[in-house]
Write a protein that holds these residues in place. Structure first.
Motif, mmCIF file in Angstrom:
data_model
loop_
_atom_site.group_PDB
_atom_site.id
_atom_site.type_symbol
_atom_site.label_atom_id
_atom_site.label_comp_id
_atom_site.label_asym_id
_atom_site.label_seq_id
_atom_site.Cartn_x
_atom_site.Cartn_y
_atom_site.Cartn_z
ATOM 1 N N SER A 48 0.948 -1.104 0.069
ATOM 2 C CA SER A 48 0.059 0.016 0.028
ATOM 3 C C SER A 48 0.723 1.497 -0.040
ATOM 4 C CB SER A 48 -1.069 -0.011 1.370
ATOM 5 O OG SER A 48 -0.177 0.095 2.295
ATOM 6 N N GLY A 146 -6.481 10.176 -8.863
ATOM 7 C CA GLY A 146 -7.746 9.712 -9.036
ATOM 8 C C GLY A 146 -7.785 8.936 -10.359
ATOM 9 N N ARG A 166 -11.323 5.515 -7.375
ATOM 10 C CA ARG A 166 -10.785 6.143 -6.240
ATOM 11 C C ARG A 166 -10.607 7.710 -6.648
ATOM 12 N NH1 ARG A 166 -6.480 5.211 -2.778
ATOM 13 N NH2 ARG A 166 -7.881 3.403 -2.169
ATOM 14 N N GLN A 167 -11.153 8.189 -5.785
ATOM 15 C CA GLN A 167 -11.185 9.736 -5.958
ATOM 16 C C GLN A 167 -9.810 10.409 -5.446
ATOM 17 O OE1 GLN A 167 -14.805 11.043 -4.050
ATOM 18 N NE2 GLN A 167 -15.746 11.115 -5.994
ATOM 19 N N SER A 168 -9.082 11.478 -5.920
ATOM 20 C CA SER A 168 -8.251 12.170 -5.332
ATOM 21 C C SER A 168 -8.583 12.444 -3.777
ATOM 22 C CB SER A 168 -7.850 13.493 -6.319
ATOM 23 O OG SER A 168 -6.790 14.110 -5.726
ATOM 24 N N ALA A 207 -9.256 9.162 1.759
ATOM 25 C CA ALA A 207 -9.444 8.770 0.577
ATOM 26 C C ALA A 207 -10.804 8.118 0.382
ATOM 27 C CB ALA A 207 -8.569 7.680 0.234
ATOM 28 N N SER A 208 -11.544 8.271 -0.770
ATOM 29 C CA SER A 208 -12.698 7.803 -0.933
ATOM 30 C C SER A 208 -13.199 7.470 -2.418
ATOM 31 C CB SER A 208 -13.971 8.806 -0.560
ATOM 32 O OG SER A 208 -13.835 9.913 -1.110
ATOM 33 N N GLY A 209 -14.086 6.639 -2.652
ATOM 34 C CA GLY A 209 -14.710 6.230 -3.968
ATOM 35 C C GLY A 209 -15.654 5.343 -3.889
ATOM 36 N N ASP A 211 -16.274 0.997 -4.458
ATOM 37 C CA ASP A 211 -15.624 -0.305 -4.767
ATOM 38 C C ASP A 211 -16.671 -0.959 -5.934
ATOM 39 O OD1 ASP A 211 -17.927 -1.428 -3.507
ATOM 40 O OD2 ASP A 211 -16.884 -1.964 -1.792
ATOM 41 N N LYS A 218 -14.752 4.815 2.242
ATOM 42 C CA LYS A 218 -13.525 5.784 2.766
ATOM 43 C C LYS A 218 -12.432 4.892 3.137
ATOM 44 C CE LYS A 218 -16.448 9.796 3.685
ATOM 45 N NZ LYS A 218 -16.793 10.809 4.709
#
Length: 238
Positions: A48, A146, A166-168, A207-209, A211, A218
């Protein structure tokens, strides 16, 4: 009249000569490539802390004030942008999930910047050329990439691909800069050539988005951003 003109020329020349001799400050602007190092450049999808960062571009603005002939302080504002090695990310996804074809679309690259201050040492080599060494410390800020991952089942090409988004994210921490380089004097200007090492330990908490099952998520992750820059620029001293 000619004596007045001569007097003005001599006066202007003496002022210019005095200002050059007593100049203690300069401002500079430089640009060059940015080479990620350490975890920032690693391309291991199972780690990671791997940043998958590629060679990018760096910009640097410098204000310098000389306290003595050889010692002074500088303030630097820098900015760096590094692309995401999406091809390596893509191939490792396909290796980890046989039977699927992955496509990675990047919407934002790594971008980072900071404001740092600290001392510098300048050593004259000749009347025009000098060698500088500096170490600065300050505040550093960065945005993570992102991207969207599309995964298609190779055995069912008619099915729509699954998506992972995955957002910035943004993070702020301390950072430091270690630098060495040369200044070459031309009239009231310097030609600047410097090599900088910049590093900051960052934690991205927001970090969010979405799946694979379209559920929002998050997450947080650590990323050490470290890179070496080679910049060429121009400075004006006064």
């Amino acid at each position: 009249m000619k004596y007045t003109i001569l007097l003005l020329i001599l006066l202007f020349s003496s002022i210019l000569l005095f200002s050059q001799k007593s100049a203690k400050q300069y401002v500079g602007l430089a640009i060059g490539p940015s080479f990620p190092v350490g975890n920032y450049s690693e391309t291991n999808i199972s780690d990671s802390t791997s940043g998958f960062a590629k060679t990018g571009i760096a910009l640097e603005f410098t204000y310098s004030y000389r306290l003595t002939q050889n010692l002074g302080f500088q303030a630097i504002i820098n900015y760096g942008s590094n692309g995401l090695d999406y091809k390596s990310y893509q191939s490792q996804l396909e290796e980890a999930h046989p039977g699927y074809t992955a496509v990675v679309e990047v919407s934002r690259n790594w971008s980072s910047g900071g404001i740092m201050v600290g001392p510098f040492l300048t050593l004259p080599i000749s009347n025009q050329l000098s060698w500088d060494v500096k170490g600065l410390f300050g505040v550093y800020n960065a945005y993570s990439p992102g991207f969207i991952i599309y995964a298609s089942d190779s055995l069912n090409l008619a099915a729509p691909p699954d998506e992972f988004i995955r957002q910035s994210a943004n993070a702020i921490s301390y950072g430091y800069l270690i630098s060495t380089g040369f200044k070459y004097k031309l009239s009231n200007y310097y030609l600047l050539l410097f090599a900088d090492y910049i590093s900051s330990p960052l934690k991205f908490n927001n970090a969010s988005g979405w799946d694979w099952n379209s559920e929002p998520y998050k997450a947080s992750f650590n990323q050490d951003i470290s890179f070496v820059t080679i910049t060429l620029g121009l400075g004006y001293f006064f």
